[in-house]
Design an enzyme around this catalytic site. Sequence first.
Site, PDB file in Angstrom:
ATOM      1  CG  HIS A 170     118.924  49.755   3.044  1.00 50.97           C
ATOM      2  ND1 HIS A 170     117.869  49.599   2.179  1.00 50.97           N
ATOM      3  CD2 HIS A 170     118.555  49.130   4.187  1.00 50.97           C
ATOM      4  CE1 HIS A 170     116.894  48.924   2.785  1.00 50.97           C
ATOM      5  NE2 HIS A 170     117.298  48.638   3.998  1.00 50.97           N
ATOM      6  CG  ASP A 175     116.879  49.605  -0.893  1.00 50.77           C
ATOM      7  OD1 ASP A 175     116.513  50.286   0.088  1.00 50.77           O
ATOM      8  OD2 ASP A 175     118.040  49.228  -1.057  1.00 50.77           O
ATOM      9  CG  HIS A 176     112.499  51.376   3.185  1.00 54.02           C
ATOM     10  ND1 HIS A 176     112.965  50.153   3.576  1.00 54.02           N
ATOM     11  CD2 HIS A 176     112.909  52.260   4.109  1.00 54.02           C
ATOM     12  CE1 HIS A 176     113.646  50.289   4.699  1.00 54.02           C
ATOM     13  NE2 HIS A 176     113.624  51.553   5.046  1.00 54.02           N
ATOM     14  N   GLY A 196      99.684  41.755   8.061  1.00 57.86           N
ATOM     15  CA  GLY A 196     101.004  41.909   8.687  1.00 57.86           C
ATOM     16  C   GLY A 196     101.358  43.336   9.046  1.00 57.86           C
ATOM     17  CE  LYS A 245     114.528  56.299   4.308  1.00 55.48           C
ATOM     18  NZ  LYS A 245     113.275  56.588   5.003  1.00 55.48           N
TER      19      LYS A 245
HETATM   20  P1  NAD Z   1     104.485  39.914   9.469  1.00 51.95           P
HETATM   21  O1  NAD Z   1     104.966  38.677  10.160  1.00 51.95           O
HETATM   22  O2  NAD Z   1     103.915  41.010  10.306  1.00 51.95           O
HETATM   23  O3  NAD Z   1     103.385  39.525   8.393  1.00 51.95           O
HETATM   24  C1  NAD Z   1     103.456  38.359   7.617  1.00 51.95           C
HETATM   25  C2  NAD Z   1     102.125  38.151   6.937  1.00 51.95           C
HETATM   26  O4  NAD Z   1     102.164  36.914   6.214  1.00 51.95           O
HETATM   27  C3  NAD Z   1     100.928  38.034   7.885  1.00 51.95           C
HETATM   28  O5  NAD Z   1      99.850  38.721   7.281  1.00 51.95           O
HETATM   29  C4  NAD Z   1     100.642  36.521   7.907  1.00 51.95           C
HETATM   30  O6  NAD Z   1      99.290  36.204   8.173  1.00 51.95           O
HETATM   31  C5  NAD Z   1     100.989  36.135   6.501  1.00 51.95           C
HETATM   32  N1  NAD Z   1     101.288  34.714   6.328  1.00 51.95           N
HETATM   33  C6  NAD Z   1     102.276  33.980   6.919  1.00 51.95           C
HETATM   34  N2  NAD Z   1     102.218  32.693   6.491  1.00 51.95           N
HETATM   35  C7  NAD Z   1     101.188  32.608   5.606  1.00 51.95           C
HETATM   36  C8  NAD Z   1     100.636  31.573   4.803  1.00 51.95           C
HETATM   37  N3  NAD Z   1     101.119  30.310   4.802  1.00 51.95           N
HETATM   38  N4  NAD Z   1      99.590  31.867   4.007  1.00 51.95           N
HETATM   39  C9  NAD Z   1      99.081  33.125   3.953  1.00 51.95           C
HETATM   40  N5  NAD Z   1      99.554  34.139   4.694  1.00 51.95           N
HETATM   41  C10 NAD Z   1     100.599  33.890   5.510  1.00 51.95           C
HETATM   42  O7  NAD Z   1     105.694  40.427   8.571  1.00 51.95           O
HETATM   43  P2  NAD Z   1     105.989  41.925   8.043  1.00 51.95           P
HETATM   44  O8  NAD Z   1     106.777  42.640   9.070  1.00 51.95           O
HETATM   45  O9  NAD Z   1     104.719  42.537   7.576  1.00 51.95           O
HETATM   46  O10 NAD Z   1     106.989  41.657   6.834  1.00 51.95           O
HETATM   47  C11 NAD Z   1     106.601  41.090   5.598  1.00 51.95           C
HETATM   48  C12 NAD Z   1     107.804  41.036   4.686  1.00 51.95           C
HETATM   49  O11 NAD Z   1     108.325  42.335   4.482  1.00 51.95           O
HETATM   50  C13 NAD Z   1     108.964  40.232   5.231  1.00 51.95           C
HETATM   51  O12 NAD Z   1     109.612  39.596   4.168  1.00 51.95           O
HETATM   52  C14 NAD Z   1     109.860  41.275   5.854  1.00 51.95           C
HETATM   53  O13 NAD Z   1     111.215  40.865   5.892  1.00 51.95           O
HETATM   54  C15 NAD Z   1     109.663  42.409   4.890  1.00 51.95           C
HETATM   55  N6  NAD Z   1     109.931  43.720   5.462  1.00 51.95           N
HETATM   56  C16 NAD Z   1     109.193  44.201   6.504  1.00 51.95           C
HETATM   57  C17 NAD Z   1     109.427  45.466   7.012  1.00 51.95           C
HETATM   58  C18 NAD Z   1     108.601  46.048   8.137  1.00 51.95           C
HETATM   59  O14 NAD Z   1     108.782  47.232   8.403  1.00 51.95           O
HETATM   60  N7  NAD Z   1     107.742  45.305   8.777  1.00 51.95           N
HETATM   61  C19 NAD Z   1     110.450  46.255   6.455  1.00 51.95           C
HETATM   62  C20 NAD Z   1     111.191  45.752   5.388  1.00 51.95           C
HETATM   63  C21 NAD Z   1     110.915  44.484   4.913  1.00 51.95           C
END
Ligand code: NAD
Length: 492
Positions: A240, A177-178, A15, A182
């Site tokens: 935050h 909580d990133h 992801g 900081k």
């Molecule tokens: P993303 O959609 O890019 O990645 C999700 C991941 O989950 C992928 O690797 C996907 O293959 C995997 N996945 C989905 N369904 C699956 C299943 N049934 N079995 C196995 N793997 C499965 O999401 P992201 O942006 O990386 O975010 C992940 C989490 O972190 C979320 O809860 C999001 O709210 C949180 N988050 C993300 C960010 C960011 O900057 N991207 C910031 C804060 C919080």
Amino acid sequence: MQEHRALFVIFGGTGDLAKRKLYPSLFRLFRKGNIATHFAVIGTARREWSNDYFREIIKTAIEPLEPTKEEEEAFVQHFYYQSHNVTNTEEYTVIKTLADRLDEQYEIGGNRLFYLAMAPNFFGVITRHLKSEEIITNNGFNRLVIEKPFGSDYESARLLNEEIREVFEEDQIFRIDHYLGKEMIQNISAIRFANNMIESLWNNRYIDNVQVTLAESLGVEERGGYYDKSGALKDMIQNHALQIVSLLAMEPPRIFDDEEIRQEKIIALRSIRILSEAEVDQFFVRGQYSAGKLKDDTFAAYHDELNVAPDSRTETFVAGKLLIDNFRWAGVPFYIRSGKRLTEKGTRINIVFKPVPVNIFRENEATRKIKGKDVLTIYIQPTEGFSLTMNGKEIGPSFSLAPIKLDYRHSADALENSPEAYERLLLDCLNGDATNFTHWDEVAQSWRIVDVIRQAWDKDTAAIPSYAAGTMGPDEAFQLLEKDGHDWIWQP
Ligand code: NAD
């Protein structure tokens, strides 16, 4: 330098979060020697990737950190990929076999860090299987790292927490909580508790109001689908903004450690007044950005963004006034605001001090304008540092007051070498230090504060105030302070 032993199991390993934040942060820890030989990383997700392909992805993810060829090769040798659907019980045995093998191969000693970089609806199913399929070890630490959003209201958060707590104890759960990673957020405690000059003024006798702004210049970008279901209140305020307020408002901990700080933060959050639904519109305003222009850029309206409903009522801006009912803060409003597509990106805290009790200077335009505006500003991002704006005499024959700003910013060089938020938090987690993570009691209380606001807004059918993209929010947000005789401070 202490070398940590750990097996990282990253769910959601393909992801965006894993690629943008986790892999580069692991590399930084590797480069500094925090992890060196006795660690391995298992990336899992549904896609069918080979180890080789995964390692290429890791190389791309760390490219901006300019590793040497040797560093890069040495680092990626610790990475393994296992395709896996988290809802399929049988597939967990493959993870277990791989985890046990790597534990032996790298002499890790049973320490495991499970990072759930996935949507929260999978947290329960994953943690259940970690236990039932015995992926949790008996001979080392087992820690769970989870990302926001933690629930979508108090009730859903409680259920989610119950599921997780069936497997992990509270002190094994690290809720990220990133913002708490900081530098300048951590510096709030240094500024307060290491300076008598500041802490002795840190109360309602000397402080007039406190302002916390978390401004983003970007819109929703490609996250429209997620954001439209969430909105600024849940995305920024519940976590935050309230975390920052709790750090500002808490009593001095007896000693600076995670247990004591958490206790004080929780008490501070409990002291924040929970509104009734009928009161919400006097204390909180929301807004949604319309099309706008800033310098040479033009921006689309929120409801024209990708994956956003054309009739969306989701707020992209929130401003509110919090009252803290305790001896220290009674009568001091804490104003918070956060929004997308504002004039600039910046997280800043302003502590506005009360005016002197009597103005002995002859009133003229200059003295009237600035009196009482001593302000301590803490810059969280993108620049980091603090400033103190005080009254002084303007140079010249006449006696006029003028604001003088004592300004300190960390240099770009110093920041370059300081750990990135996720790196710091991962290291804390390896150390078992939960200071900069959110305890369940904090999450629960934050939802109680926010749920009432959400419920009131969901019942309200009036049009949502709009603000032009590239401005600092709707007029209502300015009126919120004006009616108390205050102004938002937004100094560079
Ligand atoms: P993303 O959609 O890019 O990645 C999700 C991941 O989950 C992928 O690797 C996907 O293959 C995997 N996945 C989905 N369904 C699956 C299943 N049934 N079995 C196995 N793997 C499965 O999401 P992201 O942006 O990386 O975010 C992940 C989490 O972190 C979320 O809860 C999001 O709210 C949180 N988050 C993300 C960010 C960011 O900057 N991207 C910031 C804060 C919080």
